[in-house]
Design a protein around this motif. Structure first.
Motif, PDB file in Angstrom:
ATOM      1  N   ARG A   1       6.099 -22.895   4.715  1.00 28.33           N
ATOM      2  CA  ARG A   1       6.315 -21.699   5.521  1.00 28.33           C
ATOM      3  C   ARG A   1       7.196 -20.684   4.774  1.00 28.33           C
ATOM      4  NH1 ARG A   1       8.489 -23.398  11.026  1.00 28.33           N
ATOM      5  NH2 ARG A   1       6.525 -24.543  11.099  1.00 28.33           N
ATOM      6  N   LEU A   2       8.213 -21.184   4.087  1.00 29.56           N
ATOM      7  CA  LEU A   2       9.099 -20.295   3.326  1.00 29.56           C
ATOM      8  C   LEU A   2       8.344 -19.594   2.209  1.00 29.56           C
ATOM      9  CD1 LEU A   2      12.360 -22.442   3.145  1.00 29.56           C
ATOM     10  CD2 LEU A   2      12.192 -20.105   4.023  1.00 29.56           C
ATOM     11  N   ARG A   3       7.463 -20.340   1.540  1.00 29.10           N
ATOM     12  CA  ARG A   3       6.688 -19.713   0.464  1.00 29.10           C
ATOM     13  C   ARG A   3       5.795 -18.604   1.003  1.00 29.10           C
ATOM     14  NH1 ARG A   3       6.962 -25.008  -1.827  1.00 29.10           N
ATOM     15  NH2 ARG A   3       5.116 -25.759  -0.730  1.00 29.10           N
ATOM     16  N   SER A   4       5.289 -18.792   2.214  1.00 23.39           N
ATOM     17  CA  SER A   4       4.447 -17.743   2.803  1.00 23.39           C
ATOM     18  C   SER A   4       5.286 -16.566   3.310  1.00 23.39           C
ATOM     19  CB  SER A   4       3.620 -18.317   3.960  1.00 23.39           C
ATOM     20  OG  SER A   4       4.438 -18.696   5.044  1.00 23.39           O
ATOM     21  N   MET A   5       6.527 -16.835   3.708  1.00 19.73           N
ATOM     22  CA  MET A   5       7.388 -15.784   4.244  1.00 19.73           C
ATOM     23  C   MET A   5       7.913 -14.835   3.169  1.00 19.73           C
ATOM     24  SD  MET A   5       9.573 -18.047   7.003  1.00 19.73           S
ATOM     25  CE  MET A   5      10.580 -16.714   7.649  1.00 19.73           C
TER      26      MET A   5
ATOM     27  N   GLU B   1       9.919 -15.518  -4.785  1.00 18.54           N
ATOM     28  CA  GLU B   1       9.521 -16.917  -4.620  1.00 18.54           C
ATOM     29  C   GLU B   1      10.048 -17.815  -5.735  1.00 18.54           C
ATOM     30  OE1 GLU B   1       5.302 -17.268  -4.840  1.00 18.54           O
ATOM     31  OE2 GLU B   1       5.232 -16.923  -7.007  1.00 18.54           O
ATOM     32  N   TYR B   2      10.867 -17.261  -6.625  1.00 17.65           N
ATOM     33  CA  TYR B   2      11.295 -17.963  -7.833  1.00 17.65           C
ATOM     34  C   TYR B   2      11.913 -19.329  -7.527  1.00 17.65           C
ATOM     35  CZ  TYR B   2      13.176 -18.418 -12.586  1.00 17.65           C
ATOM     36  OH  TYR B   2      13.447 -18.843 -13.862  1.00 17.65           O
ATOM     37  N   PHE B   3      12.803 -19.380  -6.530  1.00 15.57           N
ATOM     38  CA  PHE B   3      13.459 -20.640  -6.195  1.00 15.57           C
ATOM     39  C   PHE B   3      12.856 -21.322  -4.976  1.00 15.57           C
ATOM     40  CE2 PHE B   3      17.144 -18.807  -8.622  1.00 15.57           C
ATOM     41  CZ  PHE B   3      17.093 -19.756  -9.635  1.00 15.57           C
ATOM     42  N   PHE B   4      11.673 -20.879  -4.569  1.00 15.79           N
ATOM     43  CA  PHE B   4      10.956 -21.552  -3.480  1.00 15.79           C
ATOM     44  C   PHE B   4       9.724 -22.281  -3.995  1.00 15.79           C
ATOM     45  CE2 PHE B   4      13.237 -18.180  -1.127  1.00 15.79           C
ATOM     46  CZ  PHE B   4      13.922 -18.987  -0.244  1.00 15.79           C
ATOM     47  N   LYS B   5       9.445 -22.149  -5.293  1.00 13.24           N
ATOM     48  CA  LYS B   5       8.297 -22.839  -5.866  1.00 13.24           C
ATOM     49  C   LYS B   5       8.554 -24.342  -5.899  1.00 13.24           C
ATOM     50  CE  LYS B   5       8.511 -20.310  -9.559  1.00 13.24           C
ATOM     51  NZ  LYS B   5       8.252 -19.696 -10.885  1.00 13.24           N
ATOM     52  N   MET B   6       7.493 -25.120  -5.802  1.00  7.23           N
ATOM     53  CA  MET B   6       7.621 -26.571  -5.828  1.00  7.23           C
ATOM     54  C   MET B   6       8.266 -27.013  -7.138  1.00  7.23           C
ATOM     55  SD  MET B   6       4.074 -27.900  -4.070  1.00  7.23           S
ATOM     56  CE  MET B   6       4.648 -29.596  -4.119  1.00  7.23           C
ATOM     57  N   GLY B   7       9.256 -27.894  -7.006  1.00 10.92           N
ATOM     58  CA  GLY B   7       9.942 -28.395  -8.189  1.00 10.92           C
ATOM     59  C   GLY B   7      11.290 -27.746  -8.427  1.00 10.92           C
TER      60      GLY B   7
ATOM     61  N   SER C   1      22.002 -15.341  -1.636  1.00 11.38           N
ATOM     62  CA  SER C   1      23.385 -15.330  -2.131  1.00 11.38           C
ATOM     63  C   SER C   1      23.470 -15.889  -3.551  1.00 11.38           C
ATOM     64  CB  SER C   1      24.296 -16.127  -1.188  1.00 11.38           C
ATOM     65  OG  SER C   1      24.076 -17.522  -1.294  1.00 11.38           O
ATOM     66  N   LEU C   2      22.630 -16.880  -3.866  1.00 11.68           N
ATOM     67  CA  LEU C   2      22.600 -17.421  -5.224  1.00 11.68           C
ATOM     68  C   LEU C   2      22.126 -16.371  -6.214  1.00 11.68           C
ATOM     69  CD1 LEU C   2      21.075 -21.011  -4.752  1.00 11.68           C
ATOM     70  CD2 LEU C   2      23.484 -20.330  -4.793  1.00 11.68           C
ATOM     71  N   LEU C   3      21.085 -15.634  -5.849  1.00  7.44           N
ATOM     72  CA  LEU C   3      20.562 -14.593  -6.739  1.00  7.44           C
ATOM     73  C   LEU C   3      21.620 -13.538  -7.023  1.00  7.44           C
ATOM     74  CD1 LEU C   3      16.959 -14.078  -5.266  1.00  7.44           C
ATOM     75  CD2 LEU C   3      17.651 -15.489  -7.211  1.00  7.44           C
ATOM     76  N   HIS C   4      22.326 -13.110  -5.983  1.00 11.31           N
ATOM     77  CA  HIS C   4      23.362 -12.097  -6.156  1.00 11.31           C
ATOM     78  C   HIS C   4      24.553 -12.657  -6.937  1.00 11.31           C
ATOM     79  CE1 HIS C   4      21.825  -9.637  -2.459  1.00 11.31           C
ATOM     80  NE2 HIS C   4      21.102  -9.444  -3.547  1.00 11.31           N
ATOM     81  N   ASP C   5      24.937 -13.904  -6.637  1.00 13.84           N
ATOM     82  CA  ASP C   5      26.056 -14.519  -7.362  1.00 13.84           C
ATOM     83  C   ASP C   5      25.762 -14.622  -8.854  1.00 13.84           C
ATOM     84  OD1 ASP C   5      27.527 -14.783  -5.082  1.00 13.84           O
ATOM     85  OD2 ASP C   5      27.370 -16.958  -4.919  1.00 13.84           O
TER      86      ASP C   5
ATOM     87  N   ARG D   1      19.702 -24.387 -11.141  1.00 14.68           N
ATOM     88  CA  ARG D   1      18.804 -25.491 -10.783  1.00 14.68           C
ATOM     89  C   ARG D   1      18.032 -26.016 -11.987  1.00 14.68           C
ATOM     90  NH1 ARG D   1      16.423 -23.436  -4.870  1.00 14.68           N
ATOM     91  NH2 ARG D   1      18.409 -23.596  -3.761  1.00 14.68           N
ATOM     92  N   GLY D   2      18.701 -25.999 -13.136  1.00 17.76           N
ATOM     93  CA  GLY D   2      18.111 -26.570 -14.338  1.00 17.76           C
ATOM     94  C   GLY D   2      17.119 -25.683 -15.060  1.00 17.76           C
ATOM     95  N   ILE D   3      16.920 -24.456 -14.583  1.00 18.15           N
ATOM     96  CA  ILE D   3      16.016 -23.519 -15.261  1.00 18.15           C
ATOM     97  C   ILE D   3      16.758 -22.200 -15.462  1.00 18.15           C
ATOM     98  CG2 ILE D   3      13.949 -24.576 -14.283  1.00 18.15           C
ATOM     99  CD1 ILE D   3      13.797 -22.250 -12.312  1.00 18.15           C
ATOM    100  N   GLY D   4      16.130 -21.276 -16.168  1.00 14.04           N
ATOM    101  CA  GLY D   4      16.748 -19.975 -16.376  1.00 14.04           C
ATOM    102  C   GLY D   4      16.973 -19.272 -15.048  1.00 14.04           C
ATOM    103  N   SER D   5      18.149 -18.691 -14.856  1.00 13.93           N
ATOM    104  CA  SER D   5      18.420 -17.950 -13.621  1.00 13.93           C
ATOM    105  C   SER D   5      17.503 -16.727 -13.565  1.00 13.93           C
ATOM    106  CB  SER D   5      19.880 -17.516 -13.571  1.00 13.93           C
ATOM    107  OG  SER D   5      20.183 -16.668 -14.670  1.00 13.93           O
ATOM    108  N   LEU D   6      17.275 -16.228 -12.363  1.00 11.31           N
ATOM    109  CA  LEU D   6      16.344 -15.114 -12.201  1.00 11.31           C
ATOM    110  C   LEU D   6      16.821 -13.874 -12.945  1.00 11.31           C
ATOM    111  CD1 LEU D   6      13.748 -14.103 -10.873  1.00 11.31           C
ATOM    112  CD2 LEU D   6      15.116 -13.428  -8.887  1.00 11.31           C
TER     113      LEU D   6
END
Length: 427
Positions: free
Chosen positions: A103-107, A120-126, A182-186, A196-201
């Protein structure tokens, strides 16, 4: 004494049921001088890199506290029947979490492709993260189970229950969108390059798009919030966004005295971390039609769990590794952010304040601070304070009105389990 009586009652209840287990007894380390220091810091929150130094610090604190080991010992040496019935909080709501994730991915779908990719960068599976907050909220929803007060046809009762659950799921979705925003802005403010183990947005797509993606998520959260048509809940979640901004501003604009104040640090921590989960827990209770007293207990659980979570985060920033954390270790101190371990170390070594006031642009000051931290009980006292808040969270659950429903009991025990997981985690 109220906490200890409450925890004792949970212990008695655990002997009568086999739906889980109860831990977090009065912490043996919270006694004497250590208890006074931790208690003072906890009470204040009730208001609404040198390789050698780093390796020494990590070596000194890679152990588990004896008391935390005692908690693990207590857990794993219960009767075999209880061990077989141990609950995994995340598995209890796994099916709902999957629904929420879809639902979040669709929102977060946007008309502009670039914005859609960013949102959707941090809502993707994985890369969805631990989904800790949605788990807490879904468990709280079941823990506060409300029966329809008047006899109704089964179909009507089922429809009402389904509608309530859907609305409570919506709170979990809104909370996760606010959290990720808040994570994106921080990450932009901190110039972070991993998350989360990958490059930040911001590192991958740039600061401007990261800020806009965060704003977009907040706007989607507002739309979902308005759909609930509950002004009290809207006010709660709007206040959370205000608190996030206030907390970040407090962190950026501190005076010398404020940077060295535990009271100031705990208030900022509440705004930046604990306000979201505490007010969301309260919103879950309000949607369920619970009394003001129960709503306050839900709030208290979320607040103290959030504070305990952040205190352990502060410890892990010194003792963890970049690989285990999914982001750079020592990131706070390198950005000049003073957290609980350093504040406690400063109480033992007042001369550390001079180093703090000089700042940490010079890496040699980071080394000096780590040396003082290694000689102090800063890490241990921070863990003790986290345990104190975890106990307060557990006491809030124990104070909820008694309910013998099996699902309610399981969810309450899962919420207690989370208080343990928060203080014993290593990432």
């Amino acid at each position: 004494m109220l906490i200890y009586r409450g925890l004792s009652r949970i212990s008695r209840i655990s002997k009568k049921t086999s739906f889980g287990r109860r831990w977090l007894p009065s912490h043996p380390l919270l006694s004497g001088a250590s208890h006074s220091a931790a208690a003072a810091a906890a009470d204040s929150s009730v208001k609404d890199s040198g390789n050698i130094s780093l390796s020494k610090t990590r070596e000194a604190y890679s152990w588990s506290l004896p008391a935390l080991h005692g908690i693990r010992h207590q857990i794993h040496h219960q009767s075999s029947s209880v061990i077989e019935e141990q609950l995994d909080p995340f598995s209890l709501v796994a099916d709902e979490l999957s629904i929420l994730a879809k639902r979040l991915r669709s929102m977060v779908v946007a008309e502009v492709p670039k914005l859609a990719s960013a949102a959707e960068y941090f809502f993707k599976m994985g890369v969805e993260g631990k989904r800790f907050r949605p788990t807490v909220l879904l468990l709280m929803a079941t823990a506060l189970n409300v029966r329809v007060p008047e006899p109704l046809h089964d179909g009507v009762e089922d429809a009402l229950a389904t509608e309530l659950r859907t609305r409570q799921q919506c709170i979990a979705e809104i909370t996760e969108m606010i959290h990720v925003a808040s994570l994106l802005h921080d990450d932009v403010l901190d110039d972070a390059d991993t998350r989360r183990g990958i490059g930040s947005l911001n590192f991958v797509m740039g600061n401007k798009l990261a800020v806009l993606a965060g704003d977009f998520l907040l706007s989607r959260a507002c739309v979902a919030l308005a759909s609930l048509k509950n002004t009290e809940v809207v006010t709660l979640l709007a206040t959370v966004v205000e608190h996030l901004v206030t907390g970040e501003t407090m962190q950026m604009t501190t005076s010398s005295d404020q940077r060295c104040s535990m009271d100031y640090y705990m208030q900022k921590t509440y705004y930046k971390t604990a306000s979201l989960i505490s007010n969301s827990c309260k919103a879950i209770a309000l949607l369920a039609g619970q009394t003001a007293e129960v709503a306050i207990l839900a709030f208290d659980y979320g607040k103290n769990l959030g504070l305990a979570y952040q205190l352990i985060d502060d410890v892990l920033d010194f003792t963890g590794t970049s690989a285990s954390l999914g982001k750079g270790s020592l990131s706070d101190i390198r950005h000049g952010i003073i957290t609980a371990p350093i504040l406690f170390a400063m109480e033992e070594f007042p001369q550390l304040r001079t180093v703090v006031e000089q700042g940490f642009e010079d890496s040699s000051n980071v080394d000096i601070a780590l040396e003082y931290l290694g000689k102090s009980r800063g890490i241990q006292k921070t863990r003790e304070l986290a345990v104190k808040h975890a106990n307060l969270a557990a006491a809030a659950i124990d104070s909820l009105p008694e309910n013998n429903d099996e699902d309610v009991t399981k969810s309450r025990r899962a919420l207690l389990d989370l208080t343990h997981r928060v203080i014993t985690r290593n990432k």
